[in-house]
Enzyme design. Structure first.
Site, short mmCIF file in Angstrom:
data_model
loop_
_atom_site.label_atom_id
_atom_site.label_comp_id
_atom_site.label_asym_id
_atom_site.label_seq_id
_atom_site.Cartn_x
_atom_site.Cartn_y
_atom_site.Cartn_z
CE LYS A 113 -3.79 1.98 2.82
NZ LYS A 113 -4.59 1.74 4.04
CB SER A 187 -7.75 3.48 2.75
OG SER A 187 -6.93 2.96 3.79
CB SER A 211 -8.09 0.63 5.85
OG SER A 211 -8.67 1.87 6.16
#
Length: 513
Positions: A113, A187, A211
């Protein structure tokens, strides 16, 4: 290196170079057929033992990545040049020629990420105006590299990790790997896509309010959130420091446990790191478990397909040995409200440089800007914060008496008590989120927000699919469903053991429609 920016189609500019597998051919592998199999860590390890080379796997991965660009061109914010990955793969082959002595992640490809630092590669956190190039890598990344992992690239994400829809990235909005109409979740959006599509074996991400767990469910993979502080969060751009937790996306429970074993460890440089537990870790002959679920009133927020799937899941878990028990839901519900409906949300503002928002808010995604402006408008005081901290302590103590672990050493039988809930209450379309971005984002966290506030360990598990009539694509579509299994802080190993017991039974939920 130039910061990735927007290309002609508003996607990220990917920096890569061409390479050929034949560069690394030798007399042992020159005649081997093209590899194109599972990237599950156990399966991949078996292939390596059988003589497959990491270079074969790298070539197949980049072929898959190139093909998938036609489906979702904005998965990657940074993609490693294939030549660099090939060189890393070749070094692995030279360094560890003996299969018996290879490290646990030998030749295992992973994505990261883009809120996690890798030396020399920009960290954008989905927000180019705040991007920077770190000089040191996050310990969690380095542990994976040291264990033989192959870094493939950094993935698209919700801007500044502000939501759970995946619809707030300047690099492009992704969709679920099951439907072009439905949201990907966030996310850790691109991370979930790379695992779901078999572009990597696993992905490193973070979880503040769901997330990891939410995109895991929307893309049919596992999302493991360990106990906060057991995996170093140093070198990870924060969303809310007190709640953030480094987490993992994998294709199965076994891979999640292996990653946890590789990455866990006390890091003095992480101010929220927990000292190793003094409780001896043992595997009893039998691990029994009780579990509770949200009450019917809380489950009313769920869509009809989710209610049906969840009821089937409860039945399957009971048949698999779980004892359904009535557990007090109030502390979980209260903690859920505390995350974003209290002064805790003010911590979001600490991630921005002093005065930056006032001068640069027009550079943010419109919904991200709305989130920060709403946070400022709360005007919470220090007194509000301390009151909320007191509430958090109260709820954590209450849950300690609910999600318990009891050892019976004499009979070698232990019992753990769990909370099991739908990971989200429904799966919205991208269009629905566009029409109500803040409202839908809040509803998605109905069974997710409390995990971080209460410092629980949790794993989001796929539980089959269900069929819908897709009004946008004009055909029937199957979407994924999943639940999150939660246990008390420090019970990571025990939770993963129960999850592994249930995994096979839960895979076919809803398939008899």
């Amino acid at each position: 290196m130039t910061l990735p920016g927007k290309g002609p189609r508003n996607g990220p500019i990917i920096y890569e170079e061409l390479g050929m597998l034949k560069i690394w051919e030798d007399h042992e592998t020159a005649g081997m057929d093209y590899w194109d199999s599972s990237l599950g860590i156990t399966s991949l390890s078996q292939d390596y033992e059988a003589g497959i080379k990491p270079q074969h796997v790298v070539q197949a991965i980049f072929d898959r990545i190139d093909a998938y660009k036609q489906v979702q061109p904005s998965v990657w914010i940074h993609l490693q040049p294939i030549g660099e990955v090939m060189r890393a793969a070749n070094e692995l082959s030279i360094r560890w020629p003996d299969p018996k002595n290879r490290p646990p992640l030998y030749g295992v490809a992973f994505s990261v990420k883009d809120s996690i630092d890798i030396a020399g590669i920009p960290t954008t956190t989905g927000c180019p105006p705040l991007a920077f190039t770190p000089t040191a890598s996050a310990p969690v990344y380095q542990r994976c590299i040291d264990a033989g992992g192959l870094f493939i690239g950094k993935t698209n994400m919700e801007q500044l990790a502000t939501g759970m829809t995946g619809c707030r990235s300047p690099f492009g909005t992704l969709h679920s790997t099951f439907s072009k109409s439905h949201i990907v979740g966030g996310s850790s959006s691109g991370s979930a896509v790379t695992v779901s599509q078999g572009l990597v074996s696993f992905s490193l991400g973070s979880d503040t309010a769901g997330s990891i767990r939410v995109p895991a469910m929307f893309n049919g993979v596992c999302g493991f959130k360990p106990t906060k502080g057991t995996v170093s969060a140093r070198g990870v751009s924060p969303a809310c420091l007190h709640q953030d937790c480094v987490s993992f996306l994998t294709s199965n429970v076994e891979d999640a446990e292996m990653l946890w074993d590789v990455c866990k460890g006390f890091d003095k440089g992480d101010f929220f790191a927990k000292l190793p537990s003094t409780r001896p870790i043992r595997k009893s002959k039998q691990l029994r478990f009780k579990f509770g679920v949200p009450p019917a009133s809380a489950l009313e927020i769920c869509s009809l397909p989710f209610k049906k799937q969840f009821a089937e899941v409860i039945e399957i878990i009971q048949k698999s040995g779980g004892k359904l028990d009535d557990l007090e839901w109030n502390p979980f519900a209260a903690a859920n409200e505390l995350l974003y409906n209290s002064s805790f949300v003010m911590e979001r503002l600490t991630i921005l440089p002093e005065g930056w928002l006032a001068q640069n808010k027009q550079l943010l995604h419109p919904v991200t800007r709305q989130v920060f402006e709403g946070t400022l408008a709360r005007n919470s005081s220090a007194v509000d914060l301390f009151k909320d901290l007191h509430k958090q302590a109260e709820y954590k103590r209450a849950v300690e008496d609910i999600l318990t672990f009891e050892e019976d050493i004499d009979n070698e039988t232990d019992e753990i008590t769990l909370m099991i809930a739908p990971t989200t209450p429904f799966h919205p379309t991208i269009k629905e989120v566009d029409e109500d971005p803040i409202g839908i984002n809040g509803r998605l966290g109905s069974f997710a927000h409390f995990a971080n506030v209460l410092d629980l360990v949790g794993i989001a598990m796929p539980c089959g699919t269900y069929e819908i009539e897709d009004v946008f694509e004009g055909r029937k579509t199957r979407l994924p469903f999943g639940v999150t299994i939660l246990a008390g802080a420090g019970l990571d190993g025990e939770l993963l053991r129960v999850a592994a017991m249930l995994e096979e039974a839960l895979q076919d939920v809803g398939q008899e429609e």
